[in-house]
Scaffold this motif. Structure first.
Motif, PDB file in Angstrom:
ATOM      1  N   SER A   1       0.679  -0.923   0.237  1.00 59.72           N
ATOM      2  CA  SER A   1       0.288  -0.047   0.020  1.00 59.72           C
ATOM      3  C   SER A   1       0.954   1.606   0.020  1.00 59.72           C
TER       4      SER A   1
ATOM      5  N   VAL B   1      -2.607   2.955  -3.196  1.00 54.40           N
ATOM      6  CA  VAL B   1      -2.917   2.492  -3.697  1.00 54.40           C
ATOM      7  C   VAL B   1      -2.656   0.902  -3.431  1.00 54.40           C
TER       8      VAL B   1
ATOM      9  N   THR C   1      -2.204  -2.941  -3.223  1.00 51.47           N
ATOM     10  CA  THR C   1      -2.899  -3.435  -4.291  1.00 51.47           C
ATOM     11  C   THR C   1      -2.215  -4.973  -3.913  1.00 51.47           C
TER      12      THR C   1
ATOM     13  N   ARG D   1      -8.769   2.515  -2.681  1.00 52.62           N
ATOM     14  CA  ARG D   1      -8.675   2.256  -3.762  1.00 52.62           C
ATOM     15  C   ARG D   1      -7.701   0.694  -4.179  1.00 52.62           C
TER      16      ARG D   1
ATOM     17  N   LYS E   1      -6.191  -2.681  -6.705  1.00 50.31           N
ATOM     18  CA  LYS E   1      -4.870  -2.983  -7.568  1.00 50.31           C
ATOM     19  C   LYS E   1      -5.307  -4.216  -7.299  1.00 50.31           C
TER      20      LYS E   1
ATOM     21  N   SER F   1     -10.387   3.088 -12.617  1.00 43.95           N
ATOM     22  CA  SER F   1      -9.745   3.736 -13.971  1.00 43.95           C
ATOM     23  C   SER F   1      -8.971   2.755 -14.907  1.00 43.95           C
TER      24      SER F   1
ATOM     25  N   LYS G   1      -5.767   2.788 -15.048  1.00 39.99           N
ATOM     26  CA  LYS G   1      -4.887   1.961 -14.805  1.00 39.99           C
ATOM     27  C   LYS G   1      -5.296   0.581 -14.092  1.00 39.99           C
TER      28      LYS G   1
ATOM     29  N   ILE H   1      -7.692   0.504 -11.268  1.00 44.16           N
ATOM     30  CA  ILE H   1      -7.700   0.673 -10.262  1.00 44.16           C
ATOM     31  C   ILE H   1      -8.582   0.894  -9.713  1.00 44.16           C
TER      32      ILE H   1
ATOM     33  N   THR I   1     -12.009   2.045  -7.224  1.00 46.39           N
ATOM     34  CA  THR I   1     -12.128   2.888  -6.019  1.00 46.39           C
ATOM     35  C   THR I   1     -14.007   3.330  -5.913  1.00 46.39           C
TER      36      THR I   1
END
Length: 818
Positions: free
Chosen positions: A721, A725, A727, A775, A777, A799, A801, A803, A805
């Motif tokens: 983190s 974000v 992960t 957020r 991932k 997003s 990318k 992500i 959210t």
């Protein structure tokens, strides 16, 4: 209430949130994570700790010292228990049980002028049971209780041993399954009375009277008065006090209570006092210990055990984990031997992770001193490297995983320690600047910041110098920053985190000198990596006073931590909406730090003067200080692919096999680089090469930082983190292709639980302790949606990318439907 300690409302929310996570997953997901069948984690053997000769061992400089022994039985086979104040090692012997006691504040002259932790007491319990059957000794990690059980002459003898944090006593409960069959002699001793060092010559007595024994004395080094009180609570039988021992005959069961202490009290004055004798020799711990043991005795064994287990399980039970494993049927030394020779049982990897959590709880609690280089355990007169707090990586490694493994309270010990030494650290900054930058000293003491060097103990802290530069302070403030980012404790932010980081940036700013278009830390050194005379030739720097380490300008270690600390100060100032002129100074300095340079071998340079890899320093040195911006720092990340590639090159050139804690650092770095199989390979190598039958880990000798370092590494493989974000499974190795975790924590004060099968995430839930934007991932987020506890869909977005959210409320648990 102490505002900078985690407030009790927050603690209650933390426990409630975890229960919500567990209950939510079990009741809401189709593929449930089983939490009612969690394994009992044990270290266990079918034999007592063997009687091994305590040998004289060469110290780190090769000198034979009679007071520097090597106790293999203690280091490799005994089981450690503790409550942060004191530690004990239990041997489980049936003839004469040995219990070795350590108390964190009993310090002799030690090494390097810092003083050193020393063994507090040896306790013998004479049972004289020589022919025994059906023997087992174990250390239960789920309850933090040591057990011994065996048959002797047809009688089943059992022992339970633990050290209680709420009641501050060690409890040894002895039982026989036939009336009147329990007899023994309790005989504590003061170790190392005949020291070869004058300042370490203890004086003391052991006196028994009635059902009590008082072991007390003085260690002259710091004016240290010490005492241990023993009280026997017996059911049946007779007690006979003789000299310094008590005989118990014909009892049914007995509880032995032990309280230890010294006249030490953590305070700023201890560090500011420059006298050789830092403590008041007229002070005694006797009255305090009498109250502690009296209160414990009034509760009785069952109540003491209940309080201990409740306190401990409130911490330990927060995290469950399965790494594609099943509980092994092998005793621990055979499990380890099998792992080292052929069978890489992932249960041992899982056990090591939970053992790290156990050791952290046992050696660092809210009101105790921090966990040192050997935690809270030492059998030696001269503890290796003082047993202190080494700030060029070791004490930081002790706490790397603390927050993610849901044990943030354990770091309060370091916060209190920092508050005590902070004024002395401000003196250090004055002295450091006077020596190296006299033109930059401010008349306003607060504008000079604070400084800490490598070595530190409960009595002293060093100034930067020798083999480590002032970046050591930034290495330290990274821990203080992490505590805030994981807890979002606003009182702590205002009272500790922001002032501490701001003060460090003030010092750093004064150490920066212009060179070309950059600002470089001067003097600067990269921790502990020595240089040869041939390598020094033609270099602009010079050797430190020790004649081994290179002092120059702008080492990556120092530049990196200036960048980390400056960046963190600005982040905290924005959160607090603070505006002051010095923040503009920080902003102007950041672009000029040039912290990462890539050399001719494609490596991250350790020194700016470096050309090809190892043109300066040792090729395979244990420290990878120039990779601290990767871990535990955040500067090298997914947005800096060129630096990540250079970090990979550097790690490959440095090599995997080194000392214990240094392998743990490499493991964490590979996890940050999302290479789970390489991180796992190093974890395997660490267990093979650096782990002993009681699962302590070796530098060598024993250092607890390795245990904590790999605990952090496991967490880093499962959850990250640091890039704003969270992960999920960022570095999952193939060996852990199926498994789950409950209760790991990410920055932002989010508690995560996840399950995966054949490398694919199948369940995920989030509890927001503080609320706010979450957020996430993970693979294929576009197929996921978020629901609350009532099954109602929560607004979320994905997003470009990848992500996911969504917004959360404090105390809310949400399920990510995959």
């Amino acid at each position: 209430m102490n505002k900078i300690c985690m407030n009790r409302k927050y603690l209650g929310m933390m426990v409630a949130s975890l229960l919500l996570v567990l209950g939510f997953i079990n009741g809401f997901a189709n593929d449930t994570i089983k939490t009612n069948t969690e394994p009992i984690y044990e270290l266990w053997e079918r034999e007592p700790v063997p009687h091994l000769i305590i040998e004289t061992e060469a110290d780190v400089r090769g000198n034979k010292l009679k007071y520097f022994p090597y106790d293999e039985a203690w280091e490799q086979w005994s089981y450690p228990i503790g409550n942060g104040y004191m530690g004990a090692n239990i041997f489980g012997r049936t003839d004469v049980e040995r219990i070795q006691l350590t108390e964190k504040t009993l310090f002799n002259t030690g090494l390097y002028g810092l003083g050193g932790l020393t063994s507090f007491a040896e306790v013998d319990i004479h049972f004289n049971h020589k022919d025994v059957e059906d023997y087992k000794r174990s250390l239960n990690l789920n309850e933090a209780i040591g057990h011994v059980s065996y048959l002797s002459d047809g009688v089943r003898h059992t022992r339970e041993m633990f050290i209680s944090y709420p009641d501050q006593v060690m409890i040894i409960n002895l039982k026989a399954d036939k009336p009147g069959a329990l007899s023994f002699k309790l005989a504590p001793q003061i170790p190392y009375l005949n020291s070869l060092r004058v300042a370490d010559k203890k004086t003391g007595t052991v006196v028994a009277k009635g059902n009590e024994i008082i072991l007390s004395g003085t260690l002259p080094n710091e004016g240290n008065n010490f005492e241990a009180q023993f009280r026997i609570l017996n059911d049946g039988g007779t007690l006979t006090a003789e000299g310094g021992s008590i005989k118990v005959e014909g009892a049914n069961n007995v509880s032995i209570l032990i309280a230890t202490g010294t006249n030490y009290k953590l305070s700023s004055e201890v560090f500011l006092n420059n006298n050789r004798i830092k403590l008041d020799p007229s002070k005694s711990p006797h009255e305090r210990l009498s109250k502690i043991i009296g209160s414990a005795a009034s509760r009785g064994f069952e109540s003491l055990k209940e309080r201990h287990v409740a306190d401990y399980k409130n911490l330990f039970d927060r995290v469950q984990i399965n790494l594609n494993s099943e509980v092994s049927a092998l005793p621990t030394h055979k499990l380890l031997a099998s792992y080292q020779s052929k069978t890489k049982d992932t249960y041992l990897e899982e056990l090591m992770f939970q053992y790290g959590r156990y050791l952290l709880i046992s050696s660092s609690r809210e009101k105790t001193l921090p966990s040192g280089l050997q935690g809270v355990w030492s059998a030696y007169e001269i503890t290796p490297w003082t047993g202190g707090y080494w700030h060029n990586i070791n004490v930081q490694m002790n706490y790397w995983g603390t927050f993610a493994v849901n044990l943030a309270e354990s770091f309060e010990a370091y916060i209190n320690y920092f508050k005590a030494y902070h004024l002395k650290a401000q003196d250090n900054a004055q002295a450091f600047l006077k020596k190296h930058h006299p033109d930059k000293i401010s008349d306003d003491r607060s504008k000079n910041g604070w400084a800490i060097g490598t070595g530190a103990t409960p009595y002293k802290i060093n100034m930067p110098g020798g083999h480590s530069g002032p970046g050591t302070g930034g290495f330290t403030t990274k821990m203080l920053m992490d505590y805030y980012e994981y807890t979002l404790d606003k009182d702590y932010l205002e009272e500790v985190a922001y002032p501490a980081l701001l003060g460090m940036s003030r010092l750093f700013s004064k150490t920066l000198v212009p060179q070309d278009d950059f600002l470089l830390v001067s003097p600067s050194a990269s921790p502990e990596n020595p240089i040869t005379k041939e390598q020094l030739e033609g270099m602009p720097g010079h050797l430190a006073e020790n004649g081994r380490h290179y002092v120059t300008k702008g080492c990556t270690f120092d530049q990196g931590f200036v960048w980390e600390n400056h960046s963190d100060v600005l982040k905290l100032a924005e959160i607090m909406d603070i505006k002051e002129p010095f923040l503009e100074t920080i902003r102007s300095e950041l672009p000029k730090l040039d912290p990462i340079q890539i050399g001719e071998s494609g490596q991250i340079k350790e020194w700016r003067e470096e050309t090809t890899y190892s043109s300066i320093g040792q090729r395979n040195h244990r420290h990878i200080s120039h990779l601290c911006p990767l871990y535990p720092g955040t500067m090298i990340n997914s947005s800096t692919p060129e630096w990540k590639a250079a970090a990979i090159k550097t790690l490959n050139l440095r090599g995997d096999e080194t000392t214990g804690w240094a392998m743990a650092h490499r493991m964490n770095c590979w996890a940050r680089l999302s290479d789970g199989d390489r991180a796992h390979k190093i974890y395997q190598l660490f267990i093979e090469k650096k782990t002993v039958p009681n699962l302590w880990t070796l530098h060598p000798p024993f250092q607890i930082d390795g245990n904590f370092g790999v605990m952090a590494g496991v967490t880093e493989m499962l959850l990250q983190s640091h890039e704003e974000v969270i992960t999920i499974l960022p570095a999952l190795p193939k060996a852990w292709n199926t498994g789950y975790f409950n209760g790991l924590v990410a920055r932002g004060n989010f508690v995560l639980s996840a399950k995966w099968t054949k490398m694919n995430l199948t369940n995920l839930s989030v509890t927001a302790r503080s609320g706010g934007t979450c957020r996430l991932k993970f693979d294929k987020p576009e197929k996921a949606h978020v629901v609350d506890a009532n099954g109602k869909k929560v607004k979320s977005s994905v997003s470009e990318k990848g992500i996911l959210t969504f917004e959360t409320k404090a105390g809310q648990t949400l399920q990510v439907v995959l």
